[in-house]
Design a protein around this motif. Structure first.
Motif, PDB file in Angstrom:
ATOM      1  N   TYR A  74       0.830  -1.203   0.000  1.00  0.00           N
ATOM      2  CA  TYR A  74       0.000   0.000   0.000  1.00  0.00           C
ATOM      3  C   TYR A  74       0.868   1.258   0.000  1.00  0.00           C
ATOM      4  O   TYR A  74       0.534   2.244  -0.654  1.00  0.00           O
ATOM      5  N   TYR A  77       2.069   1.774  -3.473  1.00  0.00           N
ATOM      6  CA  TYR A  77       0.954   2.194  -4.314  1.00  0.00           C
ATOM      7  C   TYR A  77       0.621   3.660  -4.066  1.00  0.00           C
ATOM      8  O   TYR A  77       0.446   4.434  -5.006  1.00  0.00           O
ATOM      9  N   SER A  78       0.548   4.053  -2.797  1.00  0.00           N
ATOM     10  CA  SER A  78       0.178   5.434  -2.485  1.00  0.00           C
ATOM     11  C   SER A  78       1.270   6.411  -2.900  1.00  0.00           C
ATOM     12  O   SER A  78       0.968   7.523  -3.335  1.00  0.00           O
ATOM     13  N   SER A  80       3.317   5.985  -5.428  1.00  0.00           N
ATOM     14  CA  SER A  80       3.304   6.082  -6.893  1.00  0.00           C
ATOM     15  C   SER A  80       2.124   6.923  -7.366  1.00  0.00           C
ATOM     16  O   SER A  80       2.188   7.544  -8.423  1.00  0.00           O
ATOM     17  N   GLN A  81       1.048   6.978  -6.615  1.00  0.00           N
ATOM     18  CA  GLN A  81      -0.114   7.770  -6.983  1.00  0.00           C
ATOM     19  C   GLN A  81      -0.017   9.211  -6.494  1.00  0.00           C
ATOM     20  O   GLN A  81      -0.838  10.044  -6.835  1.00  0.00           O
TER      21      GLN A  81
END
Length: 106
Positions: A74, A77-78, A80-81
């Motif tokens: 997570y 993911y966070s 990269s976003q």
């Protein structure tokens, strides 16, 4: 009739087995044979519960590992976003442009 604790395995009146008494070997004087028997019983109980404990430890370890991997994934993911740094860079460019415009202005 036998006295309580004399080795009767089942009480004749109510059909229940007698309860084991807790013994503190440091306070009560026990013979070496009694101490050896206690160790033997403890070892057999430990060996009997070992597979269950091992299974629970494995399941707990896998659960903790899965949680760690989920948090790690997570986080990637966070990050990269995340557009936070891009927005800051845009604000810095805009602020520099305003500063240059003010300096060269009226």
């Amino acid at each position: 009739m036998a006295s309580p604790g004399s080795g009767d395995s089942v009480d004749a009146k109510c059909g229940k087995a007698p309860l084991a008494q807790r013994i503190d070997p440091t306070r009560e004087k026990l013979t070496p044979a009694q101490l050896q028997f206690m160790r033997q019983v403890q070892l057999s109980q430990w060996q009997k519960t070992l597979p269950q404990r091992r299974t629970r430890n494995i399941v707990t370890g896998l659960g903790i590992g899965a949680l760690v991997l989920a948090i790690y994934g997570y986080t990637f993911y966070s990050v990269s976003q995340e557009r936070f740094l891009d927005e800051l860079e845009d604000e810095v460019k805009a602020a520099r442009a305003r500063a240059v415009a003010r300096a060269s202005g009226p």
